[in-house]
Write an enzyme that holds these catalytic residues in place. Structure first.
Site, PDB file in Angstrom:
ATOM      1  N   HIS A 234      -8.383  -4.126  17.311  1.00 29.57           N
ATOM      2  CA  HIS A 234      -8.040  -2.782  16.570  1.00 29.57           C
ATOM      3  C   HIS A 234      -9.683  -2.410  16.058  1.00 29.57           C
ATOM      4  O   HIS A 234      -9.776  -2.678  14.772  1.00 29.57           O
ATOM      5  CB  HIS A 234      -7.149  -2.401  15.546  1.00 29.57           C
ATOM      6  CG  HIS A 234      -7.214  -1.197  15.100  1.00 29.57           C
ATOM      7  ND1 HIS A 234      -6.918  -0.006  15.667  1.00 29.57           N
ATOM      8  CD2 HIS A 234      -7.626  -1.114  13.634  1.00 29.57           C
ATOM      9  CE1 HIS A 234      -7.078   1.006  14.890  1.00 29.57           C
ATOM     10  NE2 HIS A 234      -7.494   0.496  13.723  1.00 29.57           N
TER      11      HIS A 234
ATOM     12  N   VAL B 124      -1.060  -3.381   9.329  1.00 28.67           N
ATOM     13  CA  VAL B 124      -1.921  -2.084   9.760  1.00 28.67           C
ATOM     14  C   VAL B 124      -3.241  -2.316   8.908  1.00 28.67           C
ATOM     15  O   VAL B 124      -4.332  -1.532   9.573  1.00 28.67           O
ATOM     16  CB  VAL B 124      -0.933  -0.919   9.092  1.00 28.67           C
ATOM     17  CG1 VAL B 124      -1.839   0.444   9.266  1.00 28.67           C
ATOM     18  CG2 VAL B 124       0.358  -0.810   9.887  1.00 28.67           C
TER      19      VAL B 124
ATOM     20  N   ASP C   2      -4.127   2.810  18.805  1.00 28.05           N
ATOM     21  CA  ASP C   2      -5.336   3.016  19.949  1.00 28.05           C
ATOM     22  C   ASP C   2      -4.593   3.127  21.532  1.00 28.05           C
ATOM     23  O   ASP C   2      -5.028   3.962  22.213  1.00 28.05           O
ATOM     24  CB  ASP C   2      -5.875   1.757  20.203  1.00 28.05           C
ATOM     25  CG  ASP C   2      -6.441   1.139  18.583  1.00 28.05           C
ATOM     26  OD1 ASP C   2      -7.658   1.713  18.444  1.00 28.05           O
ATOM     27  OD2 ASP C   2      -5.643   0.577  18.089  1.00 28.05           O
TER      28      ASP C   2
ATOM     29  N   GLY D 235       0.928  -1.181  -0.019  1.00 27.83           N
ATOM     30  CA  GLY D 235       0.155   0.033   0.055  1.00 27.83           C
ATOM     31  C   GLY D 235       0.857   1.369   0.149  1.00 27.83           C
ATOM     32  O   GLY D 235       0.590   2.267   0.740  1.00 27.83           O
TER      33      GLY D 235
ATOM     34  N   ARG E   4      -3.444   6.733  21.187  1.00 32.64           N
ATOM     35  CA  ARG E   4      -4.743   7.793  21.399  1.00 32.64           C
ATOM     36  C   ARG E   4      -5.095   7.860  22.906  1.00 32.64           C
ATOM     37  O   ARG E   4      -5.401   8.812  23.648  1.00 32.64           O
ATOM     38  CB  ARG E   4      -5.790   7.246  20.752  1.00 32.64           C
ATOM     39  CG  ARG E   4      -5.733   7.595  19.257  1.00 32.64           C
ATOM     40  CD  ARG E   4      -6.700   6.812  18.369  1.00 32.64           C
ATOM     41  NE  ARG E   4      -6.737   6.916  16.977  1.00 32.64           N
ATOM     42  CZ  ARG E   4      -7.309   6.414  16.031  1.00 32.64           C
ATOM     43  NH1 ARG E   4      -8.040   5.074  16.289  1.00 32.64           N
ATOM     44  NH2 ARG E   4      -7.468   6.896  14.652  1.00 32.64           N
TER      45      ARG E   4
HETATM   46  P1  NAI Z   1      -5.193   4.341   1.463  1.00 30.52           P
HETATM   47  O1  NAI Z   1      -6.372   3.770   0.337  1.00 30.52           O
HETATM   48  O2  NAI Z   1      -4.518   5.748   0.899  1.00 30.52           O
HETATM   49  O3  NAI Z   1      -4.064   3.306   0.700  1.00 30.52           O
HETATM   50  C1  NAI Z   1      -4.127   2.232   0.714  1.00 30.52           C
HETATM   51  C2  NAI Z   1      -3.090   1.629  -0.609  1.00 30.52           C
HETATM   52  O4  NAI Z   1      -3.136   0.189  -0.440  1.00 30.52           O
HETATM   53  C3  NAI Z   1      -3.853   2.163  -2.006  1.00 30.52           C
HETATM   54  O5  NAI Z   1      -2.915   2.819  -2.658  1.00 30.52           O
HETATM   55  C4  NAI Z   1      -4.095   0.839  -2.549  1.00 30.52           C
HETATM   56  O6  NAI Z   1      -3.664   0.679  -4.036  1.00 30.52           O
HETATM   57  C5  NAI Z   1      -3.229  -0.286  -1.887  1.00 30.52           C
HETATM   58  N1  NAI Z   1      -3.404  -1.706  -1.905  1.00 30.52           N
HETATM   59  C6  NAI Z   1      -4.580  -2.118  -1.751  1.00 30.52           C
HETATM   60  N2  NAI Z   1      -4.312  -3.530  -1.855  1.00 30.52           N
HETATM   61  C7  NAI Z   1      -3.222  -3.637  -2.067  1.00 30.52           C
HETATM   62  C8  NAI Z   1      -2.582  -5.219  -2.018  1.00 30.52           C
HETATM   63  N3  NAI Z   1      -3.212  -6.206  -2.241  1.00 30.52           N
HETATM   64  N4  NAI Z   1      -1.226  -4.945  -2.132  1.00 30.52           N
HETATM   65  C9  NAI Z   1      -0.773  -3.797  -2.330  1.00 30.52           C
HETATM   66  N5  NAI Z   1      -1.286  -2.651  -2.160  1.00 30.52           N
HETATM   67  C10 NAI Z   1      -2.519  -2.667  -1.938  1.00 30.52           C
HETATM   68  O7  NAI Z   1      -5.415   3.913   2.620  1.00 30.52           O
HETATM   69  P2  NAI Z   1      -4.661   4.415   4.047  1.00 30.52           P
HETATM   70  O8  NAI Z   1      -5.240   5.567   4.490  1.00 30.52           O
HETATM   71  O9  NAI Z   1      -3.319   4.377   3.658  1.00 30.52           O
HETATM   72  O10 NAI Z   1      -4.928   3.088   4.990  1.00 30.52           O
HETATM   73  C11 NAI Z   1      -4.319   1.765   4.824  1.00 30.52           C
HETATM   74  C12 NAI Z   1      -4.973   0.817   5.727  1.00 30.52           C
HETATM   75  O11 NAI Z   1      -4.750   1.125   6.801  1.00 30.52           O
HETATM   76  C13 NAI Z   1      -6.698   0.779   5.405  1.00 30.52           C
HETATM   77  O12 NAI Z   1      -6.934  -0.454   5.588  1.00 30.52           O
HETATM   78  C14 NAI Z   1      -7.226   1.637   6.887  1.00 30.52           C
HETATM   79  O13 NAI Z   1      -8.263   1.028   7.097  1.00 30.52           O
HETATM   80  C15 NAI Z   1      -5.939   0.887   7.734  1.00 30.52           C
HETATM   81  N6  NAI Z   1      -5.678   1.877   8.933  1.00 30.52           N
HETATM   82  C16 NAI Z   1      -5.309   1.013  10.120  1.00 30.52           C
HETATM   83  C17 NAI Z   1      -4.860   1.758  11.361  1.00 30.52           C
HETATM   84  C18 NAI Z   1      -4.619   0.794  12.354  1.00 30.52           C
HETATM   85  O14 NAI Z   1      -4.884   1.368  13.556  1.00 30.52           O
HETATM   86  N7  NAI Z   1      -4.506  -0.373  12.417  1.00 30.52           N
HETATM   87  C19 NAI Z   1      -5.189   2.998  11.387  1.00 30.52           C
HETATM   88  C20 NAI Z   1      -5.581   3.766  10.198  1.00 30.52           C
HETATM   89  C21 NAI Z   1      -5.797   3.129   8.980  1.00 30.52           C
END
Ligand code: NAI
Length: 327
Positions: free
Chosen positions: A189, A131, A161, A11, A164
Protein backbone atom coordinates in the site's frame (compact mmCIF):
# COMPACT_ATOMS: atom_id res chain seq x y z
CA UNK A 1 -30.67 -13.48 17.63
CA UNK A 2 -26.92 -13.81 17.09
CA UNK A 3 -24.35 -13.65 19.89
CA UNK A 4 -22.56 -10.26 19.87
CA UNK A 5 -19.03 -10.15 18.50
CA UNK A 6 -16.24 -7.98 19.88
CA UNK A 7 -14.71 -5.46 17.50
CA UNK A 8 -11.58 -3.62 18.67
CA UNK A 9 -10.61 -0.40 16.88
CA UNK A 10 -7.40 1.54 17.51
CA UNK A 11 -6.95 5.20 16.71
CA UNK A 12 -10.65 5.43 17.47
CA UNK A 13 -10.65 9.21 17.99
CA UNK A 14 -8.85 9.90 14.71
CA UNK A 15 -10.42 10.98 11.44
CA UNK A 16 -10.69 7.48 9.97
CA UNK A 17 -12.14 6.31 13.28
CA UNK A 18 -14.82 8.97 13.01
CA UNK A 19 -15.81 7.72 9.55
CA UNK A 20 -15.60 4.06 10.56
CA UNK A 21 -17.19 3.45 13.96
CA UNK A 22 -20.70 4.53 13.01
CA UNK A 23 -20.75 2.17 10.06
CA UNK A 24 -19.53 -0.78 12.14
CA UNK A 25 -22.21 0.01 14.73
CA UNK A 26 -24.94 0.26 12.09
CA UNK A 27 -24.18 -3.23 10.79
CA UNK A 28 -22.57 -2.32 7.49
CA UNK A 29 -19.45 -4.34 8.27
CA UNK A 30 -20.68 -7.60 9.77
CA UNK A 31 -24.33 -7.66 8.74
CA UNK A 32 -27.60 -6.11 9.83
CA UNK A 33 -28.30 -9.12 12.08
CA UNK A 34 -24.95 -9.12 13.93
CA UNK A 35 -24.82 -7.31 17.30
CA UNK A 36 -21.42 -5.77 18.09
CA UNK A 37 -19.43 -4.70 21.12
CA UNK A 38 -16.94 -1.91 20.36
CA UNK A 39 -13.64 -1.87 22.27
CA UNK A 40 -11.97 1.42 21.45
CA UNK A 41 -8.29 2.14 21.93
CA UNK A 42 -6.61 5.52 21.99
CA UNK A 43 -3.24 6.70 23.25
CA UNK A 44 -3.11 7.33 27.02
CA UNK A 45 -3.12 11.10 26.54
CA UNK A 46 -5.82 13.45 27.82
CA UNK A 47 -6.75 15.07 24.49
CA UNK A 48 -7.39 11.90 22.46
CA UNK A 49 -9.07 10.16 25.44
CA UNK A 50 -11.42 13.10 25.85
CA UNK A 51 -12.15 13.19 22.11
CA UNK A 52 -12.87 9.45 22.24
CA UNK A 53 -15.47 10.08 24.97
CA UNK A 54 -17.10 12.61 22.63
CA UNK A 55 -17.26 10.08 19.79
CA UNK A 56 -18.83 7.58 22.19
CA UNK A 57 -21.43 10.16 23.21
CA UNK A 58 -22.37 10.49 19.53
CA UNK A 59 -22.47 6.71 19.12
CA UNK A 60 -24.89 6.63 22.07
CA UNK A 61 -26.98 9.31 20.40
CA UNK A 62 -27.37 7.20 17.26
CA UNK A 63 -29.21 4.57 19.34
CA UNK A 64 -27.93 1.86 17.02
CA UNK A 65 -29.93 -1.31 17.73
CA UNK A 66 -26.89 -3.51 16.98
CA UNK A 67 -24.48 -1.68 19.31
CA UNK A 68 -24.93 -3.59 22.57
CA UNK A 69 -21.89 -2.31 24.47
CA UNK A 70 -18.80 -0.12 24.06
CA UNK A 71 -15.73 0.58 26.13
CA UNK A 72 -12.84 3.07 25.97
CA UNK A 73 -9.25 1.91 26.53
CA UNK A 74 -5.73 3.25 26.75
CA UNK A 75 -4.06 -0.17 27.01
CA UNK A 76 -4.11 -2.77 24.20
CA UNK A 77 -4.18 -5.55 26.81
CA UNK A 78 -7.70 -4.55 27.80
CA UNK A 79 -8.81 -3.20 24.41
CA UNK A 80 -8.11 -6.51 22.64
CA UNK A 81 -9.59 -8.80 25.31
CA UNK A 82 -11.53 -11.56 23.54
CA UNK A 83 -11.68 -9.47 20.35
CA UNK A 84 -13.10 -11.31 17.33
CA UNK A 85 -12.08 -8.52 14.95
CA UNK A 86 -9.35 -5.92 15.36
CA UNK A 87 -8.98 -2.89 13.12
CA UNK A 88 -5.59 -1.32 13.76
CA UNK A 89 -5.99 2.22 12.49
CA UNK A 90 -3.82 4.24 14.87
CA UNK A 91 -0.19 4.54 13.90
CA UNK A 92 2.48 7.12 13.24
CA UNK A 93 2.48 7.87 9.52
CA UNK A 94 5.56 9.51 8.05
CA UNK A 95 5.59 13.23 8.87
CA UNK A 96 7.47 15.94 7.01
CA UNK A 97 11.21 15.47 7.43
CA UNK A 98 10.80 12.19 9.28
CA UNK A 99 13.58 9.70 8.67
CA UNK A 100 12.65 6.23 7.52
CA UNK A 101 14.48 4.62 10.44
CA UNK A 102 12.52 6.80 12.88
CA UNK A 103 9.22 5.90 11.18
CA UNK A 104 9.97 2.20 11.36
CA UNK A 105 11.17 2.43 14.97
CA UNK A 106 8.06 4.29 16.21
CA UNK A 107 5.70 1.90 14.43
CA UNK A 108 7.81 -1.07 15.43
CA UNK A 109 7.14 -0.16 19.04
CA UNK A 110 3.38 0.30 18.49
CA UNK A 111 2.83 -2.87 16.46
CA UNK A 112 5.06 -5.20 18.50
CA UNK A 113 3.12 -4.12 21.61
CA UNK A 114 -0.24 -4.53 19.87
CA UNK A 115 0.76 -7.88 18.30
CA UNK A 116 1.83 -9.16 21.72
CA UNK A 117 -1.41 -7.96 23.28
CA UNK A 118 -3.49 -9.67 20.58
CA UNK A 119 -1.43 -12.81 21.14
CA UNK A 120 -2.09 -12.69 24.87
CA UNK A 121 -5.77 -11.76 25.12
CA UNK A 122 -7.69 -11.77 21.80
CA UNK A 123 -9.95 -14.55 20.56
CA UNK A 124 -7.85 -17.36 19.05
CA UNK A 125 -9.73 -16.68 15.78
CA UNK A 126 -9.28 -12.90 15.83
CA UNK A 127 -9.23 -11.38 12.36
CA UNK A 128 -6.89 -8.42 12.15
CA UNK A 129 -6.84 -5.61 9.60
CA UNK A 130 -4.01 -3.08 9.71
CA UNK A 131 -4.91 0.30 8.21
CA UNK A 132 -2.26 2.48 9.89
CA UNK A 133 0.71 3.18 7.65
CA UNK A 134 3.09 1.75 6.66
CA UNK A 135 0.21 -0.78 6.66
CA UNK A 136 1.88 -3.85 5.17
CA UNK A 137 4.93 -3.64 7.38
CA UNK A 138 2.90 -2.80 10.49
CA UNK A 139 0.76 -5.88 9.80
CA UNK A 140 3.92 -7.94 9.36
CA UNK A 141 5.28 -6.69 12.71
CA UNK A 142 2.00 -7.49 14.49
CA UNK A 143 1.88 -10.96 12.92
CA UNK A 144 5.46 -11.73 13.94
CA UNK A 145 4.70 -10.52 17.47
CA UNK A 146 1.74 -12.90 17.82
CA UNK A 147 3.21 -16.39 17.36
CA UNK A 148 0.25 -18.17 19.01
CA UNK A 149 -2.31 -16.79 16.55
CA UNK A 150 -2.75 -18.00 12.96
CA UNK A 151 -0.45 -15.87 10.76
CA UNK A 152 -3.10 -15.87 8.03
CA UNK A 153 -5.40 -13.86 10.32
CA UNK A 154 -3.17 -10.79 9.99
CA UNK A 155 -3.95 -8.64 6.96
CA UNK A 156 -3.12 -5.19 5.59
CA UNK A 157 -5.44 -2.82 3.77
CA UNK A 158 -4.98 -2.69 -0.01
CA UNK A 159 -8.70 -2.25 -0.58
CA UNK A 160 -8.54 1.52 -0.92
CA UNK A 161 -6.08 1.10 -3.80
CA UNK A 162 -8.39 -1.54 -5.30
CA UNK A 163 -11.43 0.72 -5.04
CA UNK A 164 -9.49 3.68 -6.45
CA UNK A 165 -8.44 1.55 -9.42
CA UNK A 166 -12.03 0.41 -9.99
CA UNK A 167 -13.24 3.99 -9.94
CA UNK A 168 -10.62 5.09 -12.50
CA UNK A 169 -11.53 2.19 -14.79
CA UNK A 170 -15.24 2.97 -14.54
CA UNK A 171 -14.53 6.60 -15.49
CA UNK A 172 -12.28 5.59 -18.39
CA UNK A 173 -14.70 3.04 -19.87
CA UNK A 174 -17.93 4.83 -19.01
CA UNK A 175 -19.22 1.64 -17.38
CA UNK A 176 -20.68 1.04 -13.93
CA UNK A 177 -18.14 0.49 -11.18
CA UNK A 178 -20.34 -2.29 -9.77
CA UNK A 179 -19.92 -4.35 -12.93
CA UNK A 180 -16.11 -4.55 -12.75
CA UNK A 181 -14.83 -8.03 -11.91
CA UNK A 182 -11.40 -9.62 -11.57
CA UNK A 183 -9.44 -6.52 -10.77
CA UNK A 184 -6.50 -6.69 -8.38
CA UNK A 185 -3.68 -4.67 -6.84
CA UNK A 186 -0.36 -6.37 -6.17
CA UNK A 187 2.11 -5.44 -3.46
CA UNK A 188 2.56 -2.63 -0.99
CA UNK A 189 0.00 0.00 0.00
CA UNK A 190 2.20 2.77 -1.37
CA UNK A 191 2.69 4.52 -4.71
CA UNK A 192 4.61 1.40 -5.86
CA UNK A 193 1.43 -0.72 -5.76
CA UNK A 194 0.60 -2.39 -9.08
CA UNK A 195 -3.08 -2.12 -10.01
CA UNK A 196 -3.62 -4.80 -12.65
CA UNK A 197 -6.68 -4.84 -14.93
CA UNK A 198 -5.34 -7.43 -17.40
CA UNK A 199 -7.88 -10.02 -16.18
CA UNK A 200 -10.67 -7.57 -15.42
CA UNK A 201 -14.04 -7.79 -17.11
CA UNK A 202 -17.15 -5.65 -17.30
CA UNK A 203 -20.30 -7.52 -18.25
CA UNK A 204 -18.05 -10.38 -19.35
CA UNK A 205 -16.00 -8.20 -21.72
CA UNK A 206 -12.26 -7.68 -21.26
CA UNK A 207 -11.36 -4.32 -19.71
CA UNK A 208 -7.86 -4.48 -21.22
CA UNK A 209 -9.36 -4.85 -24.71
CA UNK A 210 -11.93 -2.14 -24.03
CA UNK A 211 -9.20 0.32 -22.99
CA UNK A 212 -6.51 -1.03 -25.34
CA UNK A 213 -3.98 1.65 -24.40
CA UNK A 214 -0.80 0.54 -22.65
CA UNK A 215 0.47 4.12 -22.63
CA UNK A 216 -2.59 5.13 -20.56
CA UNK A 217 -2.05 2.16 -18.26
CA UNK A 218 1.63 2.93 -17.56
CA UNK A 219 1.59 6.74 -17.64
CA UNK A 220 -1.88 7.78 -16.49
CA UNK A 221 -3.72 5.00 -14.67
CA UNK A 222 -0.94 3.64 -12.45
CA UNK A 223 0.39 7.07 -11.38
CA UNK A 224 -3.18 8.30 -10.75
CA UNK A 225 -4.00 5.38 -8.47
CA UNK A 226 -0.54 5.41 -6.85
CA UNK A 227 -0.61 9.12 -6.06
CA UNK A 228 -4.30 9.37 -5.21
CA UNK A 229 -3.60 9.73 -1.49
CA UNK A 230 -1.38 12.75 -2.14
CA UNK A 231 -3.99 14.22 -4.52
CA UNK A 232 -6.65 13.96 -1.80
CA UNK A 233 -4.39 15.70 0.72
CA UNK A 234 -3.70 18.45 -1.81
CA UNK A 235 -7.40 18.97 -2.54
CA UNK A 236 -8.95 18.43 0.88
CA UNK A 237 -6.20 19.70 3.13
CA UNK A 238 -6.18 16.42 5.05
CA UNK A 239 -5.72 12.78 4.18
CA UNK A 240 -8.39 10.43 2.90
CA UNK A 241 -10.57 9.36 5.79
CA UNK A 242 -14.08 8.45 4.61
CA UNK A 243 -12.76 6.47 1.63
CA UNK A 244 -10.19 4.75 3.87
CA UNK A 245 -12.89 3.84 6.39
CA UNK A 246 -15.10 2.63 3.55
CA UNK A 247 -12.30 0.38 2.29
CA UNK A 248 -11.82 -1.04 5.79
CA UNK A 249 -15.54 -1.84 5.96
CA UNK A 250 -15.36 -3.51 2.52
CA UNK A 251 -12.27 -5.55 3.50
CA UNK A 252 -13.74 -6.87 6.75
CA UNK A 253 -17.26 -7.42 5.37
CA UNK A 254 -15.96 -9.43 2.44
CA UNK A 255 -13.62 -11.48 4.66
CA UNK A 256 -16.37 -12.22 7.18
CA UNK A 257 -19.37 -12.62 4.88
CA UNK A 258 -17.77 -13.78 1.60
CA UNK A 259 -17.46 -12.39 -1.91
CA UNK A 260 -19.61 -14.85 -3.87
CA UNK A 261 -16.69 -15.67 -6.13
CA UNK A 262 -15.83 -12.04 -6.81
CA UNK A 263 -12.14 -11.08 -6.63
CA UNK A 264 -11.07 -8.50 -4.10
CA UNK A 265 -7.62 -7.36 -3.00
CA UNK A 266 -6.23 -8.06 0.47
CA UNK A 267 -2.74 -7.59 1.87
CA UNK A 268 -1.98 -11.05 3.28
CA UNK A 269 1.09 -13.03 4.30
CA UNK A 270 2.41 -14.78 1.21
CA UNK A 271 2.54 -18.54 1.16
CA UNK A 272 5.08 -18.31 -1.67
CA UNK A 273 2.49 -17.72 -4.40
CA UNK A 274 3.68 -15.89 -7.53
CA UNK A 275 7.26 -16.05 -6.29
CA UNK A 276 6.56 -13.67 -3.40
CA UNK A 277 8.73 -14.78 -0.46
CA UNK A 278 6.81 -16.51 2.34
CA UNK A 279 5.40 -14.23 5.05
CA UNK A 280 5.76 -11.05 2.99
CA UNK A 281 2.59 -9.01 3.61
CA UNK A 282 1.58 -8.49 -0.02
CA UNK A 283 -1.49 -7.39 -1.94
CA UNK A 284 -2.98 -10.39 -3.79
CA UNK A 285 -6.22 -11.16 -5.62
CA UNK A 286 -8.41 -13.24 -3.31
CA UNK A 287 -11.91 -14.60 -3.03
CA UNK A 288 -13.54 -15.09 0.38
CA UNK A 289 -15.87 -17.80 1.62
CA UNK A 290 -16.89 -19.02 5.09
CA UNK A 291 -14.70 -16.45 6.83
CA UNK A 292 -11.53 -17.45 4.95
CA UNK A 293 -9.73 -15.85 2.03
CA UNK A 294 -8.13 -17.79 -0.80
CA UNK A 295 -5.53 -16.48 -3.26
CA UNK A 296 -6.53 -16.58 -6.92
CA UNK A 297 -3.75 -18.74 -8.33
CA UNK A 298 -2.44 -19.56 -11.78
CA UNK A 299 -2.61 -16.07 -13.29
CA UNK A 300 -0.09 -15.35 -15.99
CA UNK A 301 2.43 -12.66 -15.09
CA UNK A 302 3.78 -10.91 -18.20
CA UNK A 303 7.07 -8.98 -18.39
CA UNK A 304 5.52 -5.56 -17.63
CA UNK A 305 3.64 -6.96 -14.62
CA UNK A 306 6.68 -8.82 -13.32
CA UNK A 307 8.69 -5.61 -13.46
CA UNK A 308 6.03 -3.73 -11.46
CA UNK A 309 5.69 -6.57 -8.96
CA UNK A 310 9.47 -6.64 -8.49
CA UNK A 311 9.50 -2.91 -7.69
CA UNK A 312 6.78 -3.06 -5.04
CA UNK A 313 8.26 -6.28 -3.60
CA UNK A 314 11.72 -4.70 -3.33
CA UNK A 315 10.21 -1.81 -1.37
CA UNK A 316 8.46 -4.20 1.00
CA UNK A 317 11.57 -6.32 1.45
CA UNK A 318 13.45 -3.14 2.34
CA UNK A 319 10.86 -2.25 4.99
CA UNK A 320 10.96 -5.82 6.31
CA UNK A 321 14.75 -5.68 6.60
CA UNK A 322 14.43 -2.31 8.37
CA UNK A 323 12.31 -3.80 11.16
CA UNK A 324 14.04 -7.19 11.44
CA UNK A 325 16.04 -6.09 14.49
CA UNK A 326 12.83 -5.14 16.32
CA UNK A 327 11.31 -8.61 16.09
P1 NAI B 1 -5.45 10.56 12.64
O1 NAI B 1 -4.15 11.16 13.03
O2 NAI B 1 -6.63 11.42 12.43
O3 NAI B 1 -5.87 9.49 13.74
C1 NAI B 1 -4.99 8.54 14.23
C2 NAI B 1 -5.38 8.28 15.67
O4 NAI B 1 -4.61 7.17 16.12
C3 NAI B 1 -5.08 9.46 16.59
O5 NAI B 1 -6.26 9.80 17.30
C4 NAI B 1 -3.98 8.91 17.50
O6 NAI B 1 -4.08 9.41 18.83
C5 NAI B 1 -4.25 7.41 17.46
N1 NAI B 1 -3.10 6.58 17.78
C6 NAI B 1 -1.81 6.77 17.46
N2 NAI B 1 -1.06 5.79 17.96
C7 NAI B 1 -1.88 4.95 18.61
C8 NAI B 1 -1.70 3.77 19.34
N3 NAI B 1 -0.48 3.27 19.53
N4 NAI B 1 -2.78 3.16 19.88
C9 NAI B 1 -4.00 3.68 19.71
N5 NAI B 1 -4.25 4.81 19.04
C10 NAI B 1 -3.19 5.44 18.49
O7 NAI B 1 -5.13 9.67 11.37
P2 NAI B 1 -6.16 9.00 10.35
O8 NAI B 1 -6.41 9.93 9.24
O9 NAI B 1 -7.31 8.46 11.09
O10 NAI B 1 -5.26 7.83 9.75
C11 NAI B 1 -4.84 6.74 10.55
C12 NAI B 1 -3.80 5.93 9.82
O11 NAI B 1 -4.33 5.33 8.65
C13 NAI B 1 -2.58 6.73 9.35
O12 NAI B 1 -1.43 5.95 9.62
C14 NAI B 1 -2.79 6.83 7.86
O13 NAI B 1 -1.56 6.99 7.18
C15 NAI B 1 -3.41 5.50 7.58
N6 NAI B 1 -4.12 5.37 6.30
C16 NAI B 1 -4.05 4.17 5.65
C17 NAI B 1 -4.71 3.95 4.47
C18 NAI B 1 -4.62 2.62 3.76
O14 NAI B 1 -5.14 2.53 2.64
N7 NAI B 1 -3.99 1.58 4.30
C19 NAI B 1 -5.50 5.02 3.86
C20 NAI B 1 -5.55 6.24 4.62
C21 NAI B 1 -4.87 6.39 5.80
Amino acid sequence: SKKPVRVAVTGAAGQIGYALLFRIASGEMLGKDQPVILQLLEVPVEGPQKALKGVMMELDDCAFPLLVEMTAHSDPMTAFKDADYALLVGSRPRGPGMERAELLAVNGAIFTAQGKALNAVASRDVRVLVVGNPANTNAYIAMKSAPDLPAKNFTAMLRLDHNRAASQIAAKTGKAVADIEKLTVWGNHSPTMYADYRFATIGGESVAQMINDQEWNANVFLPTVGKRGAAIIEARGSSSAASAANAAIDHMRDWALGTNGKWVTMGIPSGGEYGIPAETMFGFPVTCENGEYKIVEGLEIDAFSQERINITLAELEGEKAGVAHLL
